[in-house]
Motif scaffolding. Structure first.
Motif, PDB file in Angstrom:
ATOM      1  N   ALA A   8     -32.084 -45.481   0.913  1.00 45.52           N
ATOM      2  CA  ALA A   8     -30.832 -46.032   1.442  1.00 45.52           C
ATOM      3  C   ALA A   8     -30.413 -47.264   0.656  1.00 45.52           C
ATOM      4  CB  ALA A   8     -31.021 -46.377   2.920  1.00 45.52           C
ATOM      5  N   GLY A   9     -29.330 -47.886   1.105  1.00 44.44           N
ATOM      6  CA  GLY A   9     -28.833 -49.097   0.464  1.00 44.44           C
ATOM      7  C   GLY A   9     -29.404 -50.339   1.118  1.00 44.44           C
ATOM      8  N   SER A  10     -29.485 -51.415   0.322  1.00 45.42           N
ATOM      9  CA  SER A  10     -29.957 -52.695   0.858  1.00 45.42           C
ATOM     10  C   SER A  10     -28.776 -53.451   1.480  1.00 45.42           C
ATOM     11  CB  SER A  10     -30.549 -53.527  -0.284  1.00 45.42           C
ATOM     12  OG  SER A  10     -30.663 -54.871   0.103  1.00 45.42           O
ATOM     13  N   ASP A  11     -28.981 -53.989   2.648  1.00 36.17           N
ATOM     14  CA  ASP A  11     -27.963 -54.831   3.318  1.00 36.17           C
ATOM     15  C   ASP A  11     -28.483 -56.264   3.321  1.00 36.17           C
ATOM     16  OD1 ASP A  11     -26.448 -56.328   5.069  1.00 36.17           O
ATOM     17  OD2 ASP A  11     -26.826 -55.061   6.820  1.00 36.17           O
ATOM     18  N   SER A  12     -27.830 -57.116   2.527  1.00 32.15           N
ATOM     19  CA  SER A  12     -28.351 -58.481   2.356  1.00 32.15           C
ATOM     20  C   SER A  12     -28.478 -59.248   3.665  1.00 32.15           C
ATOM     21  CB  SER A  12     -27.453 -59.259   1.385  1.00 32.15           C
ATOM     22  OG  SER A  12     -26.107 -59.173   1.812  1.00 32.15           O
ATOM     23  N   GLY A  15     -29.024 -56.458   8.757  1.00 35.51           N
ATOM     24  CA  GLY A  15     -28.718 -55.774  10.010  1.00 35.51           C
ATOM     25  C   GLY A  15     -28.681 -54.268   9.906  1.00 35.51           C
ATOM     26  N   ALA A  16     -28.335 -53.753   8.705  1.00 36.03           N
ATOM     27  CA  ALA A  16     -28.204 -52.304   8.517  1.00 36.03           C
ATOM     28  C   ALA A  16     -29.065 -51.904   7.314  1.00 36.03           C
ATOM     29  CB  ALA A  16     -26.731 -51.944   8.293  1.00 36.03           C
ATOM     30  N   GLY A  17     -28.844 -50.679   6.817  1.00 39.50           N
ATOM     31  CA  GLY A  17     -29.489 -50.240   5.581  1.00 39.50           C
ATOM     32  C   GLY A  17     -31.009 -50.326   5.615  1.00 39.50           C
ATOM     33  N   ILE A  18     -31.564 -50.472   4.422  1.00 39.50           N
ATOM     34  CA  ILE A  18     -33.019 -50.518   4.220  1.00 39.50           C
ATOM     35  C   ILE A  18     -33.703 -51.500   5.184  1.00 39.50           C
ATOM     36  CG2 ILE A  18     -34.741 -51.451   2.605  1.00 39.50           C
ATOM     37  CD1 ILE A  18     -33.942 -48.833   1.554  1.00 39.50           C
ATOM     38  N   GLY A  77     -30.120 -42.672   4.021  1.00 41.86           N
ATOM     39  CA  GLY A  77     -28.941 -43.382   4.500  1.00 41.86           C
ATOM     40  C   GLY A  77     -27.869 -43.418   3.424  1.00 41.86           C
ATOM     41  N   MET A  78     -27.412 -44.608   3.067  1.00 40.56           N
ATOM     42  CA  MET A  78     -26.323 -44.737   2.090  1.00 40.56           C
ATOM     43  C   MET A  78     -26.710 -44.186   0.707  1.00 40.56           C
ATOM     44  SD  MET A  78     -24.730 -48.255   0.590  1.00 40.56           S
ATOM     45  CE  MET A  78     -23.694 -48.205  -0.864  1.00 40.56           C
ATOM     46  N   VAL A  79     -25.964 -43.188   0.270  1.00 35.27           N
ATOM     47  CA  VAL A  79     -26.158 -42.597  -1.068  1.00 35.27           C
ATOM     48  C   VAL A  79     -24.757 -42.420  -1.633  1.00 35.27           C
ATOM     49  CG1 VAL A  79     -28.373 -41.466  -0.745  1.00 35.27           C
ATOM     50  CG2 VAL A  79     -26.358 -40.347   0.114  1.00 35.27           C
ATOM     51  N   MET A 106     -20.806 -43.031   5.497  1.00 35.39           N
ATOM     52  CA  MET A 106     -19.569 -42.922   4.697  1.00 35.39           C
ATOM     53  C   MET A 106     -18.807 -44.236   4.626  1.00 35.39           C
ATOM     54  SD  MET A 106     -18.184 -39.168   5.730  1.00 35.39           S
ATOM     55  CE  MET A 106     -19.293 -37.746   5.667  1.00 35.39           C
ATOM     56  N   VAL A 107     -18.603 -44.879   5.788  1.00 30.99           N
ATOM     57  CA  VAL A 107     -17.785 -46.101   5.840  1.00 30.99           C
ATOM     58  C   VAL A 107     -18.508 -47.104   6.733  1.00 30.99           C
ATOM     59  CG1 VAL A 107     -15.523 -47.016   6.500  1.00 30.99           C
ATOM     60  CG2 VAL A 107     -15.691 -44.691   5.652  1.00 30.99           C
ATOM     61  N   SER A 108     -18.533 -48.382   6.342  1.00 25.66           N
ATOM     62  CA  SER A 108     -19.191 -49.389   7.181  1.00 25.66           C
ATOM     63  C   SER A 108     -18.312 -49.707   8.397  1.00 25.66           C
ATOM     64  CB  SER A 108     -19.428 -50.678   6.387  1.00 25.66           C
ATOM     65  OG  SER A 108     -18.197 -51.350   6.234  1.00 25.66           O
ATOM     66  N   LYS A 109     -18.885 -50.368   9.407  1.00 26.37           N
ATOM     67  CA  LYS A 109     -18.085 -50.736  10.593  1.00 26.37           C
ATOM     68  C   LYS A 109     -16.889 -51.583  10.176  1.00 26.37           C
ATOM     69  CE  LYS A 109     -20.509 -49.733  14.600  1.00 26.37           C
ATOM     70  NZ  LYS A 109     -21.959 -49.686  14.553  1.00 26.37           N
ATOM     71  N   SER A 110     -17.058 -52.340   9.058  1.00 24.62           N
ATOM     72  CA  SER A 110     -15.969 -53.200   8.585  1.00 24.62           C
ATOM     73  C   SER A 110     -15.013 -52.439   7.668  1.00 24.62           C
ATOM     74  CB  SER A 110     -16.578 -54.388   7.848  1.00 24.62           C
ATOM     75  OG  SER A 110     -17.441 -53.921   6.825  1.00 24.62           O
ATOM     76  N   LYS A 113     -15.793 -48.442   2.104  1.00 19.44           N
ATOM     77  CA  LYS A 113     -16.285 -47.100   1.741  1.00 19.44           C
ATOM     78  C   LYS A 113     -17.657 -47.192   1.078  1.00 19.44           C
ATOM     79  CE  LYS A 113     -12.293 -44.113   1.243  1.00 19.44           C
ATOM     80  NZ  LYS A 113     -11.018 -44.843   1.158  1.00 19.44           N
ATOM     81  N   LEU A 114     -18.684 -46.647   1.723  1.00 20.32           N
ATOM     82  CA  LEU A 114     -20.038 -46.690   1.167  1.00 20.32           C
ATOM     83  C   LEU A 114     -20.401 -45.391   0.456  1.00 20.32           C
ATOM     84  CD1 LEU A 114     -21.795 -48.523   4.148  1.00 20.32           C
ATOM     85  CD2 LEU A 114     -21.068 -49.519   1.980  1.00 20.32           C
ATOM     86  N   LEU A 115     -19.552 -44.354   0.638  1.00 24.73           N
ATOM     87  CA  LEU A 115     -19.722 -43.079  -0.072  1.00 24.73           C
ATOM     88  C   LEU A 115     -18.464 -42.864  -0.897  1.00 24.73           C
ATOM     89  CD1 LEU A 115     -21.313 -40.275  -0.278  1.00 24.73           C
ATOM     90  CD2 LEU A 115     -19.754 -39.476   1.504  1.00 24.73           C
ATOM     91  N   THR A 204     -22.986 -54.743  17.054  1.00 24.00           N
ATOM     92  CA  THR A 204     -23.474 -53.379  16.842  1.00 24.00           C
ATOM     93  C   THR A 204     -23.640 -53.076  15.351  1.00 24.00           C
ATOM     94  OG1 THR A 204     -21.187 -52.613  16.918  1.00 24.00           O
ATOM     95  CG2 THR A 204     -22.440 -52.465  18.980  1.00 24.00           C
ATOM     96  N   HIS A 205     -23.853 -54.105  14.559  1.00 30.23           N
ATOM     97  CA  HIS A 205     -24.074 -53.893  13.119  1.00 30.23           C
ATOM     98  C   HIS A 205     -25.418 -53.174  12.946  1.00 30.23           C
ATOM     99  CE1 HIS A 205     -23.721 -54.838   8.845  1.00 30.23           C
ATOM    100  NE2 HIS A 205     -24.955 -55.280   8.852  1.00 30.23           N
ATOM    101  N   GLY A 206     -25.391 -52.015  12.304  1.00 29.25           N
ATOM    102  CA  GLY A 206     -26.649 -51.309  12.014  1.00 29.25           C
ATOM    103  C   GLY A 206     -27.129 -50.362  13.093  1.00 29.25           C
ATOM    104  N   GLY A 208     -26.270 -47.241  13.695  1.00 31.10           N
ATOM    105  CA  GLY A 208     -26.515 -45.893  13.170  1.00 31.10           C
ATOM    106  C   GLY A 208     -27.799 -45.843  12.345  1.00 31.10           C
ATOM    107  N   CYS A 209     -28.020 -46.884  11.531  1.00 29.88           N
ATOM    108  CA  CYS A 209     -29.232 -46.935  10.695  1.00 29.88           C
ATOM    109  C   CYS A 209     -30.467 -47.017  11.589  1.00 29.88           C
ATOM    110  CB  CYS A 209     -29.197 -48.161   9.770  1.00 29.88           C
ATOM    111  SG  CYS A 209     -27.743 -48.220   8.718  1.00 29.88           S
ATOM    112  N   THR A 210     -30.386 -47.855  12.603  1.00 33.58           N
ATOM    113  CA  THR A 210     -31.515 -48.033  13.520  1.00 33.58           C
ATOM    114  C   THR A 210     -31.840 -46.720  14.228  1.00 33.58           C
ATOM    115  OG1 THR A 210     -30.883 -50.344  13.873  1.00 33.58           O
ATOM    116  CG2 THR A 210     -32.276 -49.326  15.565  1.00 33.58           C
TER     117      THR A 210
HETATM  118  C1  LIG Z   1     -26.433 -50.594   3.136  1.00 30.65           C
HETATM  119  C2  LIG Z   1     -25.754 -50.113   4.360  1.00 30.65           C
HETATM  120  N1  LIG Z   1     -26.067 -48.881   4.837  1.00 30.65           N
HETATM  121  C3  LIG Z   1     -25.467 -48.429   5.957  1.00 30.65           C
HETATM  122  C4  LIG Z   1     -24.547 -49.194   6.627  1.00 30.65           C
HETATM  123  C5  LIG Z   1     -23.946 -48.642   7.912  1.00 30.65           C
HETATM  124  O1  LIG Z   1     -22.640 -48.807   8.094  1.00 30.65           O
HETATM  125  C6  LIG Z   1     -24.232 -50.476   6.099  1.00 30.65           C
HETATM  126  N2  LIG Z   1     -23.326 -51.297   6.695  1.00 30.65           N
HETATM  127  N3  LIG Z   1     -24.857 -50.892   4.967  1.00 30.65           N
END
Ligand SMILES: Cc1ncc(CO)c(N)n1
Ligand SMILES: Nc1ncnc2c1ncn2[C@@H]1O[C@H](COP(=O)(O)OP(=O)(O)OP(=O)(O)O)[C@@H](O)[C@H]1O
Length: 268
Positions: A8-12, A15-18, A77-79, A106-110, A113-115, A204-206, A208-210
């Motif tokens: 998946a992608g890293s979320d700095s 809250g979400a992602g890796i 997750g994010m690819v 596909m798209v973040s809550k904010s 576009k993540l895909l 509610t950030h994250g 779906g990932c959780t």
């Molecule tokens: C890296 C990443 N993956 C997934 C989400 C879910 O929206 C996010 N905000 N960021």
């Protein structure tokens, strides 16, 4: 110990992602590992930058884990690109990966576009047939079926249509509808509804990932699909109920409470 991998992608902001995935794996008593597909700069208010990793780096991370350590479940997750999706598909087929949970981010809550739009077809062609379960939210399910979803009946119909794209199970998450938080699981024969109370919070950030990581952790621990989803639903509801009002936007889910409670360390 059961070992779970997130691709998946890293979320700095964590809250979400890796980061959400690894916290969930730990809280549920599994050993977490990661293959990072992209680095994002984001916080509770939005996504500010995305840097995709090259396919060699993605493949090397996955391969060196499977060559050395038993992987009991894997969550994707994010690819963001077709190339990364095809690389992941190839690696997981070669390694005989099992218990594959695909969260079609596909798209973040904010609304970032993540895909890449052109990569959606690759996600459907390569990842859905590999999935033991795919977990779209309402906008993702709408994109997959090219239709709109406004009711639980629509969610059931969408689950049938997405099932025909190849995954063994489909969960449509109802977080984006009004009313109780109802998720629908379809295994090709039965439709099972998981109903949770809607928690009134902006944090509610994250989610779906959780949720998808909790399903992967429970599958790794040997739960059958329906039981894994039921347990993951309990986990996400608790993680949202105790979410953190961090930052100026949507704060993250909380991952320690459930562990402590399950371990009998919290008495209410
Ligand atoms: C890296 C990443 N993956 C997934 C989400 C879910 O929206 C996010 N905000 N960021
Ligand atoms: N406010 C809420 N109260 C209770 N449960 C919720 C709430 N919001 C979402 N959920 C539940 O959280 C899980 C994740 O669903 P959701 O639709 O939020 O995922 P998502 O949109 O993919 O999240 P993400 O922001 O990570 O992309 C589902 O089980 C859903 O029912």
């Amino acid at each position: 110990m059961k070992n779970v991998l997130t691709i998946a992608g890293s979320d700095s902001c964590g809250g979400a992602g890796i980061q959400a995935d690894l916290k969930t794996f730990s809280a549920l008593g599994t050993y977490g590992m990661s293959a990072i597909t992209a680095v994002t700069a984001q916080n509770t208010t939005g996504v500010f930058m995305v840097k995709e990793l090259d396919v060699e780096t993605v493949a090397a991370q996955i391969n060196c884990i499977y060559d050395d350590i038993e992987v009991h479940a894997v969550k994707i997750g994010m690819v963001s690109s077709s190339e990364i999706i095809e690389t992941i598909g190839r690696c997981l087929m070669e390694k005989g990966a099992r218990n594959i949970v695909v969260d079609p981010v596909m798209v973040s809550k904010s609304k970032y576009k993540l895909l890449r739009p052109e990569a959606c077809a690759a996600l459907v062609k390569v990842l859905l047939p590999l999935a033991d379960v795919v977990t779209p939210n309402i906008p993702e399910a709408e994109e997959l079926i090219k239709g709109s979803i406004g009711t639980v009946e629509d969610m059931k119909q969408a689950a049938r249509e997405i099932y025909d794209m190849g995954p063994k199970n489909v969960i449509i998450k109802g977080g984006h509808l009004a009313g109780d938080a109802v998720d629908v699981l379809y295994d090709g024969r039965r439709m099972v509804l998981f109903e949770g109370p809607r928690i009134a919070t902006r944090n509610t950030h994250g989610t779906g990932c959780t949720f998808s990581s909790a399903i992967a952790a429970y599958l790794a621990r040997g739960y059958a699909m329906k039981e894994a989803v039921g347990a993951a639903k309990e986990y996400i509801t608790t993680a949202i109920a105790h979410s953190l009002a961090l930052g100026r936007g949507a704060g993250p889910t909380h991952h320690f409470y459930s562990l402590y409670k399950k371990a009998g360390l919290i008495h209410e």
